[in-house]
Design a protein around this motif. Structure first.
Motif, PDB file in Angstrom:
ATOM      1  N   CYS A 172       0.827  -1.206   0.000  1.00 23.04           N
ATOM      2  CA  CYS A 172       0.000   0.000   0.000  1.00 23.04           C
ATOM      3  C   CYS A 172       0.865   1.262   0.000  1.00 23.04           C
ATOM      4  O   CYS A 172       0.560   2.232  -0.694  1.00 23.04           O
ATOM      5  CB  CYS A 172      -0.944   0.003   1.204  1.00 23.04           C
ATOM      6  SG  CYS A 172      -2.148  -1.322   1.103  1.00 23.04           S
ATOM      7  N   LEU A 214      -7.030   2.980   1.466  1.00 24.13           N
ATOM      8  CA  LEU A 214      -6.625   1.660   0.989  1.00 24.13           C
ATOM      9  C   LEU A 214      -7.397   1.278  -0.267  1.00 24.13           C
ATOM     10  O   LEU A 214      -6.845   0.723  -1.214  1.00 24.13           O
ATOM     11  CB  LEU A 214      -6.861   0.604   2.075  1.00 24.13           C
ATOM     12  CG  LEU A 214      -6.005   0.745   3.323  1.00 24.13           C
ATOM     13  CD1 LEU A 214      -6.443  -0.262   4.369  1.00 24.13           C
ATOM     14  CD2 LEU A 214      -4.535   0.551   2.998  1.00 24.13           C
ATOM     15  N   VAL A 231      -0.391   5.124  -0.838  1.00 23.02           N
ATOM     16  CA  VAL A 231      -1.418   5.317   0.198  1.00 23.02           C
ATOM     17  C   VAL A 231      -0.822   6.200   1.301  1.00 23.02           C
ATOM     18  O   VAL A 231       0.227   5.865   1.868  1.00 23.02           O
ATOM     19  CB  VAL A 231      -1.866   3.961   0.788  1.00 23.02           C
ATOM     20  CG1 VAL A 231      -2.720   4.165   2.022  1.00 23.02           C
ATOM     21  CG2 VAL A 231      -2.619   3.155  -0.262  1.00 23.02           C
TER      22      VAL A 231
END
Lengths: 254, 210, 658
Positions: C127, C166, C132
């Motif tokens: 991620c 996410l 992110v």
């Protein structure tokens, strides 16, 4: 907070499908509680219409907690209605008073054709992301997350830009139907992070090219987008987009 | 749009500066000298071509924007509360610009063309005796000319009030520390330039300068 | 056929590695020939579709929303767990595994949970690489916070929008694959049936929600990533569109449905304000760190909260659970609130709420702040002002949200909260490879049952969705497809597709032709009320039996008296909803049946017959140490198949929070 009930007149856009021409219909709703959400008021109206044997009003909605970005009503001349930093689903009826007339329209933009009544097609946003709104990293390619420290200020700014829910209120509110706030939020998020550097130039050029192709209008800096954005995305992102675009245009070899 | 806009902004400083010479109140001597320099110096003459190019580019860009932006929303809203989210003049740059253009046509035909005619007609015979100051003084005795000029300057005021800071945003300059400063300078600039231009016809009309 | 969970042999901490080392692979040239259908584009679906696309499979991704980015994973607030041990506080894969099994009250499959804990760390890496924007410390490294029921700080977060960030990460990976031509995206499409050819899942029938047309889509494998079924309760924190239809269709075709009665009721939600209510909103669990929960000591109290003196308040969690106080796990806190309200101590107009009060914290923080400033003689008003600032910094956005919805200012008057349905631990039964009991049909994320047992810990749903999509299915799918490389794409003119489409179309026609007198919504509300009242936070055999009868009666009434306006071949949200509610009604019956069968209390499932003397939940490991996998036999007829649970590592013990 005192609760009260109200009777309202609704003037709502009805359109059978994309190709049909639409018009306003007038509805009366009674005994609406000030505690209801705006969409719950529509639920009540739709129940009433179905029981009367009439067509209910089609509108987009899903999470009803202000984060999915699906709801999209232009209420009394404003995207998501009268409250600041708010989505339609979080607007509550205490914003209105007994006897009010409320005008509800779909987002109006060539790039967002009406599907039915108050629903519009926002797939143009998906295509803009497809043009470059990502970092090309396949699953399993990643290094340890803490191997790449990121300046907290940049991380926070990237987060603020990433808060965009893609609802399209910026386009709806802009007199030019410009999608610059949406595009700039994604460009900014990724330009601010070290992970976004390798594709920084191609990303901004491709996303802007796709935005233009989708027939959104141009930004003339009225800042209506920022004022109506439910997540308060700042127009400083648009300046960053302009900067990124200028520098990428000048340095590209193609 | 921003680039050509800022270019025109710098022109206005020169233009207002030269014209402000009339306030020296010396019967137009300084002003005429300055005007003569501006119309005869070859560097300035070349820049003049650039100015017109910039102006035309600004207008063409504006027209293109107008066309694209109108097409981007084929169905208008039945109800709009745009004043809740933006300033009216930021949304009215096209109309303000058009008013300015009409004004410019009148303005150029009155003064700029006059100067050129004096310079080139009859082999430039009248060039030396041409007195722009007197021409201004004469024109601004007519109330309707003063009114047109005042309206032109008011349009310019709103156009600049948005345009100045907007140009920086377009060029990608939006900074927590500097943008407030740019905005302040923009407002100051707009007030000073427009006040100077507005005072010119009014001062002649009321005979504050001779 | 007995259920085979296909748990690899070997020691717990080597199973997954060993599996990966030996699983069959599909070579790149063959991957290009294999088509995969992914239904749902939340964390599990988007991450699976993107990862499989990257690997070279031909993927079709379906979602009923207008864009994959709107799937309900987006609404998760708190965070995502990972055994990174960045805080040097003793966390490890083993501890995350242990906490999850224990938190699930010993009703999860150990091997799956261990794998989840193992891959958790890679999720965070992936991620972050996608951009992110997790919260960070000033040094630029990732920040963690603690979350309900654990003693380490292992939760990664992005303010109160972790799920959103996410999902947008997975969505961008998905869109990249769409741009590369590896994934085709079908938005505003709803899966209405699975197509089986020779007992293998080979495609789906989907309805284009814009035109109303039915479409046939072939796939060598079908992945259901369609989320949970909390909306069976009508009121829940799920999105309005969240539904069980895809999973239910699979179930009716032969996929077992496991532990349907395991639902999680979250203790801190904004209470129902009236009959019009369409949805409930969660207030993050983190509020219980600083808020004190209480009700008046007097029944039917009419005074305002601030007018009730300290000695007339009942801080019932602190009273009943002195060791954990306001921080008991979700299921315990929820039941205690219900108990107080049922006994008549509830507050607010509906009397179905308890107070969550920050006034003590405001004063406590205020005093600390005043102390820091050296202001020894601070007045009470000054202290309160300072304290409010601290609370605002910690929970400002939540307080704002509460204010927006209720119109009350929680800085001045205590919040009113009540438990609400939030997550469903039950779902389609899957084996270790995430394959359901239909070959070629997989279930990922909340749609399956596998990792959370009878109760899910906070910040674990996001972890599971992404683990399944990014790091499990890309391996386990190969095991099935490696034997399928010779299978050519099956034409959608195959009789199985024709028949499946006809079945779907007949059902739609039947629904439209009922032309009754009651709206779909009214049936959904009634169903929700039955399930909430009788199969909610507390259950007993008598009411469950009643509930089954009531649901059956409701089903009859639905199929004879529902009114659906509009036409079939057009955008028709009422028709979409009718199909979903019809499936919820059938599921509701199975939930009650499952709850009735499981005569023990565990996690979110509380059977009044199985409690300790002081009213706490009592598990019965002797008789119920199994996964209840229900096989659909016919209308209102299911067969129970049990998957016995073996706890090799984490030995079951009774939970206590006294």
């Amino acid at each position: 907070m005192e609760h009260y009930n109200m009777n309202l007149t609704l003037k709502v856009w009805k359109q059978k499908n994309t190709n049909a021409s639409g018009s306003f219909e007038i509805y009366q709703v009674k005994d609406i509680s000030s505690e209801m959400s705006f969409l719950e008021m529509f639920d009540v109206l739709n129940e009433q219409l179905i029981l009367e044997g009439k067509e209910p009003i089609a509108f987009d909605h899903d999470c009803r907690e202000g984060i999915c970005g699906m709801c999209s009503m232009y209420i009394n001349g404003r995207a998501h209605g009268p409250w600041e930093k708010n989505t339609t689903c979080q607007l509550h009826m205490r914003a209105f008073k007994d006897g009010d007339t409320i005008v509800v329209e779909p987002w109006r933009s060539k790039a967002f054709p009406v599907i039915k009544d108050l629903m519009v097609n926002r797939s143009a946003f998906d295509r803009i992301i497809q043009a470059g709104g990502y970092i090309s990293v396949n699953t399993g390619n990643a290094q340890d997350a803490n191997a790449l420290p990121i300046d907290k200020k940049n991380a926070d700014d990237a987060f603020m830009a990433a808060a965009c829910i893609g609802c399209g209120a910026c386009v709806a509110a802009c007199k030019n139907s410009s999608a610059m706030l949406f595009v700039s939020a994604k460009v900014s998020q990724l330009a601010l992070l070290p992970q976004g550097q390798p594709e920084r130039e191609s990303r901004v050029l491709n996303m802007v090219a796709q935005m233009d192709k989708e027939a959104f209008g141009n930004c003339t800096n009225t800042y209506a987008c920022e004022a109506e954005c439910p997540k308060g995305i700042s127009v400083s992102n648009i300046a960053r987009l302009n900067r990124e675009y200028l520098s990428a245009s000048l340095s590209t070899e193609e | 749009m921003g680039l050509t806009g800022l270019f025109l902004v710098t022109f206005l400083i020169v233009h207002a500066g030269v014209n402000a010479c009339i306030f020296i109140n010396d019967g137009g001597a300084t002003f005429n000298a300055a005007a003569h320099f501006m119309s005869h110096n070859w560097v300035i003459r070349i820049m003049e071509i650039g100015l017109f190019a910039g102006l035309i580019a600004h207008i063409l860009q504006g027209l293109l924007l107008w066309k694209q932006n109108t097409a981007a929303r084929p169905t208008k809203y039945a109800m709009s509360a745009a004043n809740e989210n933006s300033k009216w003049y930021s949304r009215s740059m096209g109309i303000l610009g058009s008013l300015l253009l009409i004004f410019l046509v009148i303005h150029i035909s009155k003064f700029f063309v006059g100067t050129k005619v004096a310079m080139y007609a009859d082999g430039g015979a009248n060039d030396a005796s041409h007195n722009l100051y007197l021409e201004m003084k004469e024109e601004f005795q007519k109330w309707w000319v003063v009114l047109i000029y005042s309206l032109g300057v008011i349009s310019l005021f709103w156009h600049l009030l948005h345009g100045f800071q907007s140009a920086f945003q377009t060029l990608g300059i939006n900074h927590k520390r500097y943008t407030p400063l740019i905005k302040t300078i923009g407002v100051g600039y707009t007030f000073i330039i427009c006040l100077l231009f507005l005072l010119m016809p009014i001062a002649f009309y009321f005979g504050w300068i001779q | 056929m007995a259920l085979n969970s296909k748990i690899p042999a070997g020691p717990m901490n080597e199973k997954w590695n060993d599996y990966k080392g030996h699983v069959k692979l599909v070579n790149p040239a063959n991957k290009r020939k294999l088509e995969i259908i992914v239904v749902g584009t939340g964390l599990a679906g988007a991450s699976a579709a993107a990862s499989l696309g990257e690997m070279g499979y031909k993927v079709k991704a379906f979602c009923f929303q207008d864009s994959p980015r709107r799937a309900h994973s987006i609404a998760a607030q708190g965070g995502i767990n990972a055994a990174k041990n960045y805080q040097n506080d003793g966390d490890s894969v083993f501890r995350l595994f242990y906490d999850t099994v224990k938190g699930g009250d010993y009703r999860a499959r150990e091997a799956n949970v261990h794998r989840l804990a193992e891959v958790s760390s890679s999720i965070i890496d992936q991620c972050v690489a996608q951009g992110v924007p997790f919260a960070r410390e000033y040094g630029g490294l990732l920040s963690n916070r603690s979350f309900g029921g654990t003693q380490v700080q292992r939760t990664f977060y992005a303010a109160g929008q972790t799920g959103q960030q996410l999902l947008l990460g997975a969505y961008s990976a998905l869109e990249r694959q769409v741009a590369l031509g590896n994934v085709t995206q079908y938005s505003r499409h709803e899966m209405l049936d699975v197509v089986k050819v020779d007992d293998k899942a080979r495609g789906i029938i989907a309805r284009n929600l814009v035109t109303g047309e039915l479409e046939r889509h072939f796939g060598h494998a079908v992945l259901l990533c369609t989320g949970g079924y909390g909306n069976v309760f009508y009121l829940s924190t799920n999105a309005m569109g969240s539904n069980v239809t895809a999973a239910w269709k699979a179930h009716k075709l032969g996929a077992h449905f496991a532990n349907p009665c395991f639902t999680q009721i979250h203790p801190t939600c904004i209470p129902v304000s009236g009959d019009h209510q369409s949805k409930l909103t969660l207030m993050s669990e983190s509020l219980r760190n600083d808020g004190r929960i209480w009700v008046p000591q007097q029944k039917n109290e009419t005074r305002k909260a601030v007018d009730i003196p300290e000695e007339e308040r009942d801080y019932y969690l602190e009273r009943r659970y002195p060791a954990f106080g306001n921080l008991v796990p979700r299921d315990v806190a929820s039941r205690a609130a219900k108990e107080r309200c049922d006994d008549g101590y509830g507050v607010g107009t509906t009397k179905m709420a308890v107070y969550l009060d920050f006034s003590d914290s405001i004063i406590r923080y205020g005093k600390i702040e005043a102390g820091k400033q050296g202001n020894v003689n601070a007045s009470e008003a000054e202290i309160i002002e300072l304290g409010k600032d601290v609370v605002k910094e910690k929970y400002g956005n939540l307080f704002e949200m509460y204010d927006k919805i209720t119109g009350e200012n929680p800085y001045e008057t205590p919040m009113r909260i009540y438990p609400a349905v939030h997550y469903t631990m039950g779902g389609l039964w899957v084996d270790y490879e995430l394959q359901t009991s239909i070959k070629g049909l997989y279930a990922l994320g909340e749609a399956n049952f596998s990792d959370h047992g009878a109760n899910r810990l906070g910040a674990s749903a996001l972890m599971q969705g992404l683990a399944d999509g990014y790091f499990v299915i890309p391996y386990t799918l190969g095991s099935y497809l490696a034997d399928d490389i010779a299978t050519k794409s099956i034409s959608t003119d195959h009789p199985a597709f024709v028949e499946a489409e006809k079945k779907v179309s007949d059902r739609i026609n039947t629904l439209m032709n009922i032309k009754g007198t009651k709206t779909v919504e009214s049936f959904h509300k009634r169903l929700g009320k039955i399930i909430w009242d009788k199969c909610g936070m507390s259950r007993n055999a008598k009411v469950l039996q009643e509930a089954i009868e009531e649901v059956q009666a409701l089903k009859k009434e639905f199929w004879s008296d529902v009114r659906i306006p509009g036409a079939i071949n057009e955008m028709n949200p009422e028709l979409d909803k009718a199909g979903r509610v019809a499936d919820f009604i059938e599921l509701g019956e199975l939930m009650c049946k499952d709850a009735l069968d499981r005569n023990e209390s565990c996690g979110g499932h509380f059977r009044e017959e199985s409690q300790t003397e002081d009213g706490e939940a009592k598990r019965d490991d002797e008789n119920y140490n199994y996964v209840a996998a229900w096989k659909y036999v016919g209308e209102s007829n299911w067969e129970l198949e049990k998957e016995e649970l073996n706890f090799e590592i984490v030995k079951p013990s009774q939970r206590s929070y006294k």
